[in-house]
Design an enzyme around this catalytic site. Structure first.
Site, PDB file in Angstrom:
ATOM      1  N   ASP A  23       0.862  -1.185   0.000  1.00  0.00           N
ATOM      2  CA  ASP A  23       0.000   0.000   0.000  1.00  0.00           C
ATOM      3  C   ASP A  23       0.899   1.236   0.000  1.00  0.00           C
ATOM      4  OD1 ASP A  23      -2.857  -0.806   0.230  1.00  0.00           O
ATOM      5  OD2 ASP A  23      -2.157  -1.827   2.028  1.00  0.00           O
ATOM      6  N   HIS A  31     -11.630   2.115  -3.424  1.00  0.00           N
ATOM      7  CA  HIS A  31     -12.183   0.876  -2.884  1.00  0.00           C
ATOM      8  C   HIS A  31     -13.560   0.721  -3.489  1.00  0.00           C
ATOM      9  CE1 HIS A  31      -9.403   2.697   0.075  1.00  0.00           C
ATOM     10  NE2 HIS A  31      -9.092   1.455   0.433  1.00  0.00           N
ATOM     11  N   HIS A  73     -12.281  -0.337   8.782  1.00  0.00           N
ATOM     12  CA  HIS A  73     -11.352  -1.006   9.694  1.00  0.00           C
ATOM     13  C   HIS A  73     -12.016  -1.258  11.046  1.00  0.00           C
ATOM     14  CE1 HIS A  73      -8.690   0.942   6.767  1.00  0.00           C
ATOM     15  NE2 HIS A  73      -7.861  -0.041   6.996  1.00  0.00           N
ATOM     16  N   ASP A  87     -10.291  -6.071  -0.295  1.00  0.00           N
ATOM     17  CA  ASP A  87      -9.578  -5.305   0.723  1.00  0.00           C
ATOM     18  C   ASP A  87      -9.173  -6.324   1.794  1.00  0.00           C
ATOM     19  OD1 ASP A  87      -8.464  -3.222   2.129  1.00  0.00           O
ATOM     20  OD2 ASP A  87     -10.295  -2.016   2.204  1.00  0.00           O
TER      21      ASP A  87
END
Length: 575
Positions: A167, A266, A278, A350
Site C-alpha cells: 500500500d 475501494h 477497519h 480489501d
C-alpha cells in the site's frame, strides 16, 4: 460507462477462449489433487510457452494441482524482514498466522500466488490492521523481495513471478518512506489539477517500487470524497468525479508504465461515508443514479486507462445489494464492475482481517468472497483456515471448479504480464529526476484559501510552529524557508502554524499570521489567520513548495479539490 474500451479487453478474448477449452476437459479430473512430477520442470515437460500472458496462464493452469490452484488466490502478509531468517518474535507471529516459521516456508506450504508487504507510520488511518512491518530500508526490502521470489520460483507456478504488493499511496498511507522519493498525497495532486504531472510523478514512484522488487501497488484511491472521512480524506483526489477520474487515469498510466500493476480502490467508492471499514461495516446510502454519477466515474476512468487490478471495499451499498458487503456481492462485482464497467482484470479484496467482515469464520469468508467474483484474497486473518476452507469447498462442490479456474487464470495472467522485466538498480531511488517530478506537482498544489496572492504572505523573521508530534515537518519547513532566503527565529517572528491529519480546532493557534493545512483543508475553515494555505501533504517536496510561496518567490496556483465551508476553492483569481 458500459462501453469502456481498454487493453484488458484484448486479453479477455484469449482468456475466455482458452479457459473455456480448459474447463471442458476438467470433468474427468474433478477429484485430482496431485500435480505433475515435481522433479520435471515445466519447460521440460510442456510445449513452449506462448508469448501472450493469458495464453501462458491458461496453459499453466492445466498443469496445477488443487493445492496449487487454491494457493494462487491467496495474498497474505507475513512477519519478518527476511524471507528465510526471522526473529523469534516474527517466527511466533508466523506460526500463529500460518503454522510456519518464515515467509519462505509460508510460500512453500500454501503455494502462494502473492504476498503483501505491510507496515505502519504516524497518522496512518489503516494502521489498525497492520500487525507488523516488513520494511526497514530499501536494501533490506530488495533482499526480502528477492528471497520471496526465490521461494516462489520453486513452485509449480514458479514460471511466473510472484505478486508482491504494497500500500504505497503516499500521504498518510506510505509503507516505504526512507530513501525513496515521497510524492505528495493524492489530494495534493488533485489540487494541482494537472494529470501529466500526476503521471510523471507516479512513473517515478513506480520505477522505485520496481527497483525494490515490488510489482503490485494497491493504489490509486478512486474514491470520490463527499463525506468528512478520516479514513479516506486526503487519500482521495477530490470531490469532483470527472477531475478525480483524470487523476486516477494519470496515476494508473504512470505506475504501469514503470512495470508496476496499479489497483483501483475501494470499489464502488468509500468516500461517500464517514464510517471506517477497519472498525465496522460502513453503509453507503446513495441511490443508484447518484452512485453511477458520482462514485463510479473514477473507476471507469481507471479501467479505461488499463488498470490491472480493482480492490473491493467492505461497504454495504444499499442501492445495489442492501445488507451484503460489496466484497461478497455478485450484484456489485459481476453485474456492475464486470458487465457494466467492463473490467476484465484481477479483482482483489480489501484486507480480510478488517473488522467490517472479520467477525465471520475465515474459511467461510474466503469461500464467500471467491464465489462472489473476487480473484485474490488479501490478508486473511488465518492463512491455514483460508487455504483449508477453500480446498474443502472445492472438493465438496461449494466452490465451483470453473470459478476457481477463472480466478487463477486471471491471477496468472497478471503474473505473466509482469514477467521478463529487468528491475531497475537501487541507485534510481530518490534520484534528482524523480525528486524533480515530485517537486513539480507539489509546487502546483499549494493553494491559498485566504489572503493576497500578489504579495509575499509573510514579512520579516518567521517563527514556525506545529501541532503536537510534527517536529520533523516543522524542521523541514524551517530549513526550506532558510534556503528561500527567509530568516527563521525560534520565537517572536511572524507565526506560520502547521496542522495536519487528525487535528481539530484545539490544535489551531490564535496568533498565527498564517495557518497551513497539510491534510484535508476543512480545518482551515475554523482558523482565524489572515492567510490560509493548503499543501494537503507534509513531504519535503510540499514543505519546499510552501516555503517558495511564503517567501514570495512562487504563486500558489493550486485549487482545493474539495469544498471548505466559508472559503473559496482558491483566493487567487486565476486559481
Amino acid at each position: 460507462m458500459a462501453g469502456v474500451s481498454n487493453p484488458l479487453r484484448r486479453v479477455s478474448v484469449a482468456l475466455t477462449v482458452l479457459a473455456m477449452s480448459l474447463l471442458s476437459g476438467c470433468a474427468d479430473t474433478a477429484e485430482r489433487t496431485a500435480g505433475p512430477d515435481p522433479s520435471a520442470s515445466p519447460s521440460a515437460t510442456a510445449t513452449p510457452a506462448p508469448p501472450d500472458p493469458a495464453a501462458r496462464a491458461a496453459q499453466l493452469v492445466g498443469t496445477l494441482s488443487d493445492e496449487d490452484l487454491v494457493g494462487q488466490v491467496l495474498m497474505p502478509y507475513a512477519f519478518g524482514n527476511s524471507a528465510t531468517e526471522v526473529s523469534e518474535g516474527s517466527a511466533a507471529g508466523n506460526r500463529k498466522l500460518a503454522g510456519v516459521r518464515t515467509p519462505a516456508e509460508m510460500i512453500a506450504k500454501y503455494r502462494l500466488g502473492g504476498l503483501i508487504l505491510v507496515g505502519f507510520s504516524a497518522d496512518d488511518p489503516t494502521g489498525g490492521n497492520q500487525p507488523t512491518t516488513n520494511v526497514d530500508s530499501p536494501a533490506q526490502v530488495r533482499k526480502l523481495t528477492g528471497g520471496l521470489q526465490a521461494a516462489a520460483g520453486k513452485l509449480p507456478a514458479g514460471t511466473a513471478p510472484m505478486l508482491i504488493g504494497i500500500d504505497q499511496e503516499f500521504g498518510v498511507v506510505t509503507r516505504i518512506s526512507d530513501g525513496v522519493t515521497n510524492l505528495p498525497s493524492a489530494m495534493a495532486l488533485g489540487a494541482a489539477g494537472q494529470p501529466p504531472l500526476t503521471e510523471a510523478a507516479w512513473r517515478a514512484a513506480g520505477t522505485e517500487l520496481a527497483a525494490l522488487g515490488v510489482n503490485v501497488d494497491f493504489a490509486p484511491s478512486a474514491d470520490v470524497l463527499t463525506a468528512n472521512s478520516t479514513v479516506i480524506g486526503s487519500r482521495s483526489y477530490g470531490s469532483d468525479p470527472r477531475a478525480a477520474g483524470e487523476q486516477v487515469g494519470g496515476a494508473v498510466r504512470g505506475l504501469q508504465g514503470a512495470g508496476v500493476a496499479a489497483t483501483l480502490k475501494h470499489f464502488p467508492g468509500h468516500g461517500q461515508t464517514a464510517a471506517d471499514s477497519h472498525e465496522g461495516l460502513p453503509v453507503v446510502t446513495q441511490d443508484r443514479g447518484e452512485l453511477e454519477a458520482r462514485s463510479l466515474p473514477p473507476f471507469a476512468a481507471g479501467i479505461d486507462a488499463g488498470a490491472w487490478l480493482v480492490m473491493t471495499g467492505h461497504l454495504d451499498v444499499r442501492a445495489i445489494d442492501p445488507g451484503v458487503p460489496a466484497t461478497f456481492s455478485r450484484k456489485l462485482l459481476t453485474d456492475v464492475l464486470r458487465h457494466q464497467l467492463g473490467f476484465t482484470g484481477v479483482l482483489v479484496t480489501d484486507a480480510m482481517n478488517m473488522a467490517a467482515i472479520s467477525r465471520r469464520p475465515t474459511a467461510e469468508n474466503a469461500v464467500r468472497a471467491l464465489n462472489a467474483g473476487n480473484d485474490l484474497l488479501l490478508m486473511p486473518p488465518n492463512v491455514t483456515e483460508a487455504y483449508d476452507g477453500l480446498l474443502a469447498a472445492l472438493r465438496a462442490g461449494k466452490l465451483p471448479r470453473p470459478r476457481l479456474l477463472e480466478a487463477v487464470t486471471r491471477v496468472l495472467t497478471l503474473r505473466f504480464r509482469l514477467a521478463d522485466r529487468q528491475a531497475p538498480e537501487l541507485a534510481t531511488l530518490n534520484s534528482p529526476e524523480h525528486r524533480a517530478a515530485a517537486q513539480r506537482v507539489a509546487a502546483a498544489s499549494v493553494t491559498m484559501l485566504r489572503g493576497s496572492c500578489s504579495a509575499a504572505p509573510v514579512k520579516g523573521p518567521v517563527t514556525v510552529s506545529a501541532s503536537g508530534g510534527r517536529d520533523r515537518t516543522r524542521k523541514l519547513l524551517a530549513e526550506a524557508l532558510t534556503s528561500a532566503g527567509v530568516r527563521v527565529v525560534p520565537s517572536g517572528g511572524t507565526v506560520v502554524h502547521l496542522v495536519g491529519y487528525g487535528d481539530g480546532t484545539g490544535d489551531l493557534r490564535g496568533d498565527a499570521a498564517v495557518t497551513v493545512g497539510m491534510d484535508t483543508p476543512d480545518l482551515l475553515g475554523r482558523a482565524k489567520s489572515k492567510v490560509l494555505l493548503a499543501t494537503y501533504s507534509s513531504t519535503a517536496a510540499s514543505m519546499s513548495a510552501l516555503a517558495e510561496v511564503l517567501a514570495g518567490r512562487a504563486r500558489p496556483t493550486g485549487r482545493s479539490p474539495v469544498p471548505v465551508p466559508g472559503l473559496p476553492r482558491s483566493a487567487c483569481a486565476a486559481g
